[in-house]
Design a protein around this motif. Structure first.
Motif, PDB file in Angstrom:
ATOM      1  N   LEU A  20       0.924  -1.144  -0.057  1.00 49.57           N
ATOM      2  CA  LEU A  20       0.015   0.247   0.059  1.00 49.57           C
ATOM      3  C   LEU A  20       0.807   1.406   0.009  1.00 49.57           C
ATOM      4  O   LEU A  20       0.421   2.191  -0.776  1.00 49.57           O
ATOM      5  CB  LEU A  20      -1.009  -0.043   0.955  1.00 49.57           C
ATOM      6  CG  LEU A  20      -1.898  -1.217   1.148  1.00 49.57           C
ATOM      7  CD1 LEU A  20      -2.997  -1.024   2.251  1.00 49.57           C
ATOM      8  CD2 LEU A  20      -2.826  -1.108  -0.012  1.00 49.57           C
ATOM      9  N   ASP A  21       2.079   1.203   0.449  1.00 52.47           N
ATOM     10  CA  ASP A  21       2.803   2.181   0.707  1.00 52.47           C
ATOM     11  C   ASP A  21       3.419   2.432  -0.753  1.00 52.47           C
ATOM     12  O   ASP A  21       3.555   3.720  -1.186  1.00 52.47           O
ATOM     13  CB  ASP A  21       3.923   2.054   1.550  1.00 52.47           C
ATOM     14  CG  ASP A  21       3.541   2.338   3.202  1.00 52.47           C
ATOM     15  OD1 ASP A  21       2.383   3.051   3.347  1.00 52.47           O
ATOM     16  OD2 ASP A  21       4.173   1.984   3.841  1.00 52.47           O
ATOM     17  N   GLU A  22       3.934   1.523  -1.469  1.00 59.56           N
ATOM     18  CA  GLU A  22       4.414   1.516  -2.788  1.00 59.56           C
ATOM     19  C   GLU A  22       3.258   2.137  -3.481  1.00 59.56           C
ATOM     20  O   GLU A  22       3.731   2.990  -4.697  1.00 59.56           O
ATOM     21  CB  GLU A  22       4.930   0.238  -3.148  1.00 59.56           C
ATOM     22  CG  GLU A  22       6.130  -0.077  -2.558  1.00 59.56           C
ATOM     23  CD  GLU A  22       6.855  -1.395  -3.022  1.00 59.56           C
ATOM     24  OE1 GLU A  22       6.689  -1.432  -4.390  1.00 59.56           O
ATOM     25  OE2 GLU A  22       7.192  -2.199  -2.589  1.00 59.56           O
ATOM     26  N   THR A  24       1.204   4.251  -2.559  1.00 59.65           N
ATOM     27  CA  THR A  24       1.017   5.692  -2.390  1.00 59.65           C
ATOM     28  C   THR A  24       1.989   6.700  -3.053  1.00 59.65           C
ATOM     29  O   THR A  24       1.467   7.468  -3.513  1.00 59.65           O
ATOM     30  CB  THR A  24       0.981   5.742  -0.806  1.00 59.65           C
ATOM     31  OG1 THR A  24      -0.100   4.850  -0.198  1.00 59.65           O
ATOM     32  CG2 THR A  24       0.854   7.305  -0.261  1.00 59.65           C
ATOM     33  N   THR A  25       2.965   6.019  -3.196  1.00 56.66           N
ATOM     34  CA  THR A  25       4.016   6.762  -3.749  1.00 56.66           C
ATOM     35  C   THR A  25       3.861   7.004  -5.387  1.00 56.66           C
ATOM     36  O   THR A  25       4.252   7.918  -5.935  1.00 56.66           O
ATOM     37  CB  THR A  25       5.318   5.881  -3.868  1.00 56.66           C
ATOM     38  OG1 THR A  25       5.457   4.842  -4.778  1.00 56.66           O
ATOM     39  CG2 THR A  25       5.790   5.827  -2.448  1.00 56.66           C
ATOM     40  N   GLY A  26       2.900   6.346  -6.055  1.00 56.57           N
ATOM     41  CA  GLY A  26       2.529   6.499  -7.379  1.00 56.57           C
ATOM     42  C   GLY A  26       3.365   5.951  -8.447  1.00 56.57           C
ATOM     43  O   GLY A  26       3.132   6.275  -9.773  1.00 56.57           O
ATOM     44  N   ILE A  48      -6.921  -2.567   0.389  1.00 53.95           N
ATOM     45  CA  ILE A  48      -7.177  -0.956   0.427  1.00 53.95           C
ATOM     46  C   ILE A  48      -8.492  -0.707   1.291  1.00 53.95           C
ATOM     47  O   ILE A  48      -8.568  -0.034   2.248  1.00 53.95           O
ATOM     48  CB  ILE A  48      -7.361  -0.548  -1.052  1.00 53.95           C
ATOM     49  CG1 ILE A  48      -6.032  -0.433  -1.567  1.00 53.95           C
ATOM     50  CG2 ILE A  48      -8.032   0.728  -0.910  1.00 53.95           C
ATOM     51  CD1 ILE A  48      -6.101  -0.251  -3.263  1.00 53.95           C
ATOM     52  N   ARG A  53      -7.909   2.683   2.927  1.00 53.18           N
ATOM     53  CA  ARG A  53      -7.369   3.652   2.293  1.00 53.18           C
ATOM     54  C   ARG A  53      -8.206   4.083   1.111  1.00 53.18           C
ATOM     55  O   ARG A  53      -7.567   3.636  -0.201  1.00 53.18           O
ATOM     56  CB  ARG A  53      -6.018   2.920   1.977  1.00 53.18           C
ATOM     57  CG  ARG A  53      -4.911   2.722   3.121  1.00 53.18           C
ATOM     58  CD  ARG A  53      -4.218   3.806   3.593  1.00 53.18           C
ATOM     59  NE  ARG A  53      -3.757   4.770   2.862  1.00 53.18           N
ATOM     60  CZ  ARG A  53      -2.680   4.739   2.511  1.00 53.18           C
ATOM     61  NH1 ARG A  53      -1.897   3.708   2.991  1.00 53.18           N
ATOM     62  NH2 ARG A  53      -1.964   5.589   1.583  1.00 53.18           N
ATOM     63  N   ASP A  55      -8.245   6.871  -0.369  1.00 57.76           N
ATOM     64  CA  ASP A  55      -7.515   7.503  -1.342  1.00 57.76           C
ATOM     65  C   ASP A  55      -6.796   6.770  -2.454  1.00 57.76           C
ATOM     66  O   ASP A  55      -6.293   7.250  -3.499  1.00 57.76           O
ATOM     67  CB  ASP A  55      -6.485   8.299  -0.110  1.00 57.76           C
ATOM     68  CG  ASP A  55      -5.311   7.353   0.309  1.00 57.76           C
ATOM     69  OD1 ASP A  55      -6.029   6.545   1.111  1.00 57.76           O
ATOM     70  OD2 ASP A  55      -4.366   7.573   0.340  1.00 57.76           O
ATOM     71  N   LEU A  56      -6.549   5.333  -2.141  1.00 55.96           N
ATOM     72  CA  LEU A  56      -6.063   4.719  -3.259  1.00 55.96           C
ATOM     73  C   LEU A  56      -6.964   3.775  -4.080  1.00 55.96           C
ATOM     74  O   LEU A  56      -6.573   3.317  -5.089  1.00 55.96           O
ATOM     75  CB  LEU A  56      -5.006   3.559  -2.412  1.00 55.96           C
ATOM     76  CG  LEU A  56      -3.945   4.089  -1.653  1.00 55.96           C
ATOM     77  CD1 LEU A  56      -3.088   2.847  -0.701  1.00 55.96           C
ATOM     78  CD2 LEU A  56      -3.069   4.962  -2.274  1.00 55.96           C
TER      79      LEU A  56
END
Length: 123
Positions: A20-22, A24-26, A48, A53, A55-56
């Motif tokens: 999920l962090d990856e 988020t970076t886009g 997600i 989350r 936002d993702l």
């Protein structure tokens, strides 16, 4: 190998959060991440939702022309009119059935069906 010998993968919480962090970076999208780590994009969607989350999540936007909007409003209005007509028809049928019940009782018939049979009313 047996028919039910499928590999069931369990992912750790830190691994899920890393994905999920990856995301988020886009730099990579769900499909690219899925391919890189061997995960189905639907699984990533589940994570997600699990970790709230939003936002993702993909955002779906529907673009409509004025003609489409006018057509949709006209159809919605027609649907409401049809619902009202159907309700009126149902109420009329209930009233007619009530009249027949009263008439059958007043005329001494055992049932409405017997009265309908005598009068050759089909329904």
């Amino acid at each position: 190998m047996y028919k039910n010998d499928k590999v069931i993968r369990r992912y750790s919480e830190p691994f899920k959060l890393k994905i999920l962090d990856e995301l988020t970076t886009g730099k990579l999208n769900k499909y690219q991440l899925g391919k890189a780590y061997g995960i189905a994009p639907t699984t990533i969607n589940e994570w997600i939702k699990k970790y709230n989350r939003k936002d993702l999540m993909n955002t779906r936007i529907t673009v409509k022309t004025k003609d489409e909007i006018t057509r949709i409003k006209a159809l919605q209005k027609e649907i409401e009119q049809l619902k009202k007509l159907l309700l009126k028809k149902d109420l009329d049928a209930m009233i007619q059935d009530s009249y027949l019940e009263v008439a059958a009782e007043d005329l001494g018939y055992k049932s409405v069906a017997e009265l309908k049979k005598k009068l050759n009313i089909e329904r």
